[in-house]
Design a protein around this motif. Structure first.
Motif, mmCIF file in Angstrom:
data_model
loop_
_atom_site.group_PDB
_atom_site.id
_atom_site.type_symbol
_atom_site.label_atom_id
_atom_site.label_comp_id
_atom_site.label_asym_id
_atom_site.label_seq_id
_atom_site.Cartn_x
_atom_site.Cartn_y
_atom_site.Cartn_z
ATOM 1 N N ARG A 191 39.126 35.353 34.555
ATOM 2 C CA ARG A 191 39.496 35.169 35.958
ATOM 3 C C ARG A 191 40.763 35.976 36.220
ATOM 4 O O ARG A 191 41.736 35.864 35.474
ATOM 5 N N LEU A 244 32.126 42.867 36.193
ATOM 6 C CA LEU A 244 30.712 42.510 36.372
ATOM 7 C C LEU A 244 29.806 43.641 36.816
ATOM 8 O O LEU A 244 28.601 43.588 36.586
ATOM 9 N N LYS A 264 26.223 41.864 40.048
ATOM 10 C CA LYS A 264 27.109 40.904 40.691
ATOM 11 C C LYS A 264 28.379 41.556 41.212
ATOM 12 O O LYS A 264 29.157 42.117 40.454
ATOM 13 N N LEU A 265 28.590 41.431 42.515
ATOM 14 C CA LEU A 265 29.842 41.845 43.134
ATOM 15 C C LEU A 265 30.830 40.677 43.073
ATOM 16 O O LEU A 265 30.435 39.539 42.840
ATOM 17 N N THR A 303 33.042 37.930 44.846
ATOM 18 C CA THR A 303 32.967 37.197 46.110
ATOM 19 C C THR A 303 34.389 36.906 46.593
ATOM 20 O O THR A 303 35.349 37.080 45.834
ATOM 21 N N ALA A 358 35.692 34.219 46.883
ATOM 22 C CA ALA A 358 36.269 33.157 46.044
ATOM 23 C C ALA A 358 36.921 33.712 44.780
ATOM 24 O O ALA A 358 37.715 33.032 44.136
ATOM 25 N N ASP A 359 36.557 34.936 44.405
ATOM 26 C CA ASP A 359 37.110 35.524 43.179
ATOM 27 C C ASP A 359 38.385 36.325 43.430
ATOM 28 O O ASP A 359 39.015 36.790 42.492
#
Lengths: 758, 293
Positions: free
Chosen positions: A629, A665, A685-686, A688, A690-691
């Motif tokens: 993260r 990703l 996967k991109l 989002t 939220a990331d």
């Protein structure tokens, strides 16, 4: 009062976020037919025959065309190595074999299914190293007959070779105290604009109007003219709102296919891609790379020599590949003082989907590898990576990798120092957290551009430009530059763009060049208008032009603003006297900096007005799963003079997020024969919202004497470049292992941790 | 000759009408459409030619909690389940799962009945429902039957429902006091994600703090949700300390049948099974301890 640096909100924002903005796919000309392309499906095959008889006979089908229905023209930016439709052979899974125009989707699908193509499958050529070494199995057996850009060095599957050679790298490595070698590889990564591309074409006699979601309308126009053998004056390309591009909508793509269909069908024709086609068909994605770096160091921490070899798998067609290899060699050197360099860039054909330009072509990947290698060098010397970089980064007066002397704003050390401060302490972090740095440089791209500025009779102004929006807002920011020269508020300046019939040529939205080049033209054109205003006002006020200034829509006497005349009066009086106040210009850019004679350099032997930047990233790694993260990001950039801070900050924030995606990703997976296995947003996967971490942005540096108007440099691409490097080095700082394959997926991070344990 | 495809679409408003249509001619039932439409648009599965839409059927969106447990109508959305304080407190694993599904849009349109009947091996809600001991009511014009959740899904996209049956309701018994449940999944990003490996756990504690009973079910590591009896057996009567939970979680590996796909290799998935299982158990135990007896 200057408006440079004012925070200008883009005027198309509300329409876009409220859904009222209209895009190409929203256009619905009366009687428009649906276009559908028939793709090869095979990664590599000979076409024995194509029979369209049955397809053409189906009800609701208006046109079915193949290469035999269009002029026999080879096109391509660096190498003319492709035709509109496959001719005798298909070289990747989404090579276009035929196109259909029909009354609706189902009829078009049925027509595609009814086209009979007899293929003889060939053994795919998927390994770039093998392709480089193989003199017999060639992706393009006729490569030697193809026309190319001047200066290109080719040999069989190797469709571009370039190098950077300075000093004697081999001798310096032999004499070095410490020699560090690292190897990396990267997966193909896509631009993924939110809007899949769309093209609409409609003929009026011998002229064609094309609405296209392109970043480069004039390049598209030239491509249509070339491929359909017609004059450029008969081709009009219009771009409505563009839903992002990130490089993916550079170059001519399917405009000629749709125009050819519309001509045969005698009706307007509309092509709209779905997400799967957007992944599979176009030739714009970050190249899969293999990279090897060797650096020689002395004990005190100085870089003595670097040797590097980069292989770009450009897929079935060269596209921008050889030019991008040039950029990669400059990225591999980095903004470091290295006296001895030998870096090779190889571009190679394979029978996989072609790669090309995506925001910062080769940059995020090559800098990820180069900067992880720099961290590895620091580790081997036992020097802190921040200190090691500060010891070796360039300063004004230093020499670049190809010999250019840095005379510009060269604030890379300031960038690094700034992000180190913004990201906070690196020690005493919780378990599993780490901070990493990535630094880099990028070019400003000098190109021809033109614009006109006219003063309206009410005193407002209108810019007419060929520059194209890609979603960044750069074109809308041009009003600031016009307003600055005219003493107007930017809201008093309107903009006409998006139509090749309306404005002079521009290279389009690519290479971070819009504000850099078109801005220069806008400034010069506005100056022409200003000069006339000053002269007319001087006559009107019976004053000397030198004593006058433009302010808030008036020409006023300096020091006594109550004595003046407004633009409306001047423009209206001029009109009745037989004159309109119009400026038009195409001022040439500054010359490229002198460079050493390296091989195969096509356009970027040196970097004009290079930008410099550093990112710092703090991550938390879950050591059991490898999930990373990104917690915090700090970004400092030297772009010389910032024209529109709101736009520049947006570019940096977007670049950080794009870069995190590439880091963690974003990557295509391919099967054994070279077909994409994840051509959709579930498998690819991109990031989002939220990331997205907390992002702190700083601009350092001073107006660049070698930059464009007001000392500016190109802004659009660099923010995506250093992020993967900083993420990679943060992962290493957190868990002590380096991941050598991009993207650094949880599984790859986990595998690296697992390997280090056992 | 025409290229048009003959499609039919019916949207009854009562369960009886739905069952009548199904008994006449089995056809694909669609509720929120979040799987069906996405699969059709991505080319994964063509849109079925005959559709029976149930979103207008009255009563199927009821959510009722009582001393016996939960009755969840087939049309209750993930968003409604996620928002329920009762489910968050007593049926936490289901709440965890519903909060993770897809996007806001998916959760607002997607239904519990659809999530079960779509029978994706990566579906989030089946494993939590299995560990909570849920059962589903299957109705047809011939009658109705109640089937344990773990028996409904038999493989990817396959259920035991007959062509004339409709899943109308899910029933979840109220868990005993001092129990807790949790669902965790391995996710590569923080939203819009699909399970690479998921694990649901239920733990009930005895008065002395040992484990009275436990249940574990795995997601996305087999053709259907996989209950892991070995973990439950090992934990029965055990003191729920970290070592015991970790040791029991290791046993889940034997139940998993992970495959290689674009989301992960079988080796990686296999290695993640005990990690996710242990984390689900730890959270379930933590929740059990914080529950009032």
């Amino acid at each position: 009062m200057s408006v440079l640096g004012a925070k200008i909100r883009r005027p198309d924002g509300v329409a876009k976020v409220t859904g009222t903005a209209r895009y190409t796919a929203d256009l619905a000309p009366a009687g428009a037919l649906v276009a559908r392309l028939l793709y090869a499906g095979h990664p590599y095959a000979r076409i024995r025959s194509i029979d369209v008889t049955r397809a053409r006979a189906l009800p609701g089908v208006f046109a079915v065309i193949t290469q035999s229905d269009v002029p026999r023209v080879r096109h391509g930016l660096m190498v003319k190595d492709r035709t509109l439709f496959a001719e005798g052979v298909v070289r990747y899974e989404a090579d276009v074999v035929a196109a259909v125009a029909a009354i609706d989707d189902e009829a078009a699908e049925a027509a595609c299914a009814a086209i009979e193509v007899d293929y003889e499958p060939l053994e795919p050529i998927v390994d770039p190293e093998q392709a480089l070494a193989d003199p017999v199995r060639l992706v393009h057996p006729d490569w030697d007959d193809y026309a190319t850009a001047p200066g290109l060095i080719r040999d069989g599957n190797a469709c571009g070779f370039c190098d950077v050679v300075k000093g004697d790298a081999d001798a310096a490595l032999a004499a070095a105290d410490v020699v560090v070698t690292s190897r990396y590889r990267t997966d193909m990564a896509h631009p993924v604009p939110i809007e899949p591309r769309a093209v609409v074409a409609e003929w009026h006699g011998d002229t064609v109007s094309i609405w296209s979601s392109t970043q480069v309308p004039y390049v598209a126009r030239a491509g249509v003219a070339e491929c359909l053998q017609m004059p450029e004056r008969d081709v009009r390309v219009v771009v409505t709102h563009l839903g992002g591009g990130f490089g993916g909508k550079c170059d001519m793509h399917y405009e000629p296919h749709v125009a050819a269909l519309a001509r045969v069908a005698g009706r307007p024709v509309k092509l709209v891609f779905d997400r799967r086609q957007e992944f599979l068909a176009p030739d714009m994605r970050h190249h899969p790379l293999t990279l090897e770096f060797t650096t020689g160091l002395d004990r005190s921490g100085a870089m003595l020599a670097r040797r590097a070899r980069i292989v770009l798998d450009t897929g079935a067609y060269a596209g921008h590949g050889p030019l991008i290899a040039e950029i990669a060699t400059m990225m591999a050197a980095g903004p470091y003082r290295i006296p001895n360099i030998r870096i090779e860039g190889h571009t190679v054909y394979t029978t996989t989907g072609p790669s090309g330009s995506v925001r910062g072509p080769s940059g995020p990947q090559t800098v990820w590898a180069a900067e992880q290698h720099v961290d590895e060098c620091a580790r081997r010397l036992g020097i802190d990576p921040l200190e090691f970089r500060l010891n070796n980064l360039v300063e004004p007066g230093d020499e670049g990798p190809t010999g250019q002397i840095f005379t510009s704003s060269v604030a890379v050390k300031e960038c690094l120092t700034k992000v180190a401060e913004m990201i906070g302490p690196r020690d005493d972090l919780p378990e599993g957290e780490g901070v990493g740095f990535g630094v880099g440089w990028w070019y400003s791209f000098p190109m021809a551009s033109a614009a006109s500025v006219r003063l309206n009779f009410d005193g407002s102004a209108t810019i007419v430009t060929g520059a194209q929006e890609n979603g960044s807002g750069a074109v809308m920011g041009l009003t600031i530059l016009g307003a600055e020269e005219l003493g107007l508020d930017p809201s008093q300046v309107s903009l006409v763009y998006q139509d090749t019939d309306a404005a002079p040529f521009d290279h389009g939205s690519g290479g971070s060049q819009t504000t850099y080049n078109n801005g220069r033209a806008v400034v010069q054109s506005a100056i022409q208008v200003r000069e006339r205003l000053l002269q007319l006002a001087a006559d009107h006020l019976e004053a000397s032009p030198e004593d006058l200034e433009l302010h808030n829509g008036r020409v006023e006497v300096s020091g006594s603003p109550e004595t003046g005349v407004d633009f409306a009066t001047l423009a209206t009086n001029a009109r009745f006297a037989g004159e309109q106040l119009v400026g038009i210009s195409s001022p040439p850019p500054a010359a490229m900096p002198d460079a050493l004679a390296c091989a195969g350099r096509l356009a970027l032997a040196s970097f004009q007005a290079p930008s410099f930047f550093a990112h710092a990233i703090r991550v938390r790694v879950d050591p059991e799963t490898g999930v990373v993260r990104v917690l915090d990001a700090a970004a400092a950039h030297d772009y010389g003079r910032i024209i529109n801070p709101l736009g520049a900050e947006g570019q940096v924030e977007g670049g950080v997020v794009h870069g995190i995606g590439i880091a963690l990703l974003e990557g295509s997976q391919h099967d054994a024969v070279g077909r994409q296995m994840n051509p959709n947003l579930l498998g690819y996967k991109l990031q989002t919202s939220a990331d997205v971490p907390d992002i702190k942005v700083a601009f350092v540096g001073t107006p660049a004497p070698d930059g464009s108007a007001h000392g500016m440099k190109g802004v659009g691409e660099p923010p995506a470049v250093p992020t993967p490097a900083a993420v990679g080095n943060a992962i290493t700082a957190a868990v002590g292992v380096q991941v050598q394959h991009l993207p650094m997926t949880p599984e790859r991070v986990w595998a690296a941790i697992d390997e280090a344990r056992s | 000759m025409t290229t048009a495809i003959a499609r039919t679409y019916v949207a009854p408003v009562t369960v009886d009408d739905v069952l009548a249509v199904l008994s006449e001619h089995p056809r694909r039932v669609v509720a929120g459409g979040t799987d069906l439409v996405v699969a059709a648009r991505s080319g994964k599965a063509p849109l079925p030619t005959d559709l029976l839409a149930i979103h207008r059927v009255g009563g199927l969106d009821a959510l009722a909690a009582s001393a016996e447990g939960l009755r969840i109508g087939a049309l209750v959305t993930h968003a409604a389940l996620e928002a329920s304080p009762e489910i968050r407190e007593r049926y936490s694993a289901l709440s965890d799962a519903c909060a993770l599904i897809g996007s806001h849009a998916t959760r607002s349109f997607g239904t519990l009945g659809g999530n079960i009947c779509n029978a994706s091996p990566a579906a989030e809600t089946p494993s939590p429902l299995i560990v909570l001991g849920a059962a589903a009511e299957l109705r047809s014009s011939r009658g109705s039957r109640e089937v344990p959740l773990g028996e409904i899904i038999v493989g990817p996209g396959r259920t035991i429902l007959n062509g004339d049956e409709l899943l109308t309701e899910v029933r979840v018994p109220r868990p005993p006091g001092r129990s807790g449940s949790a669902y965790v999944r391995l996710e590569y990003r923080r939203a819009m994600e699909i399970a690479v490996v998921g694990a649901a756990a239920f733990v009930a504690l005895a008065d002395d703090g040992t484990i009275a009973s436990a249940r574990v079910s795995l997601t996305a590591v087999g053709p259907r949700p996989l209950p892991v009896d070995a973990v439950a057996e090992r934990l029965s009567g055990a003191v729920p300390d970290p070592d015991a939970l970790a040791a029991a979680a290791e046993l889940a590996v034997h139940a998993a049948q992970p495959i290689d796909d674009i989301r992960g290799s079988s080796a990686y998935r296999g290695a993640m099974v005990p990690v996710m299982t242990r984390r689900a158990l730890e959270r379930a135990v933590q929740r059990a301890r914080s529950t009032q007896a």
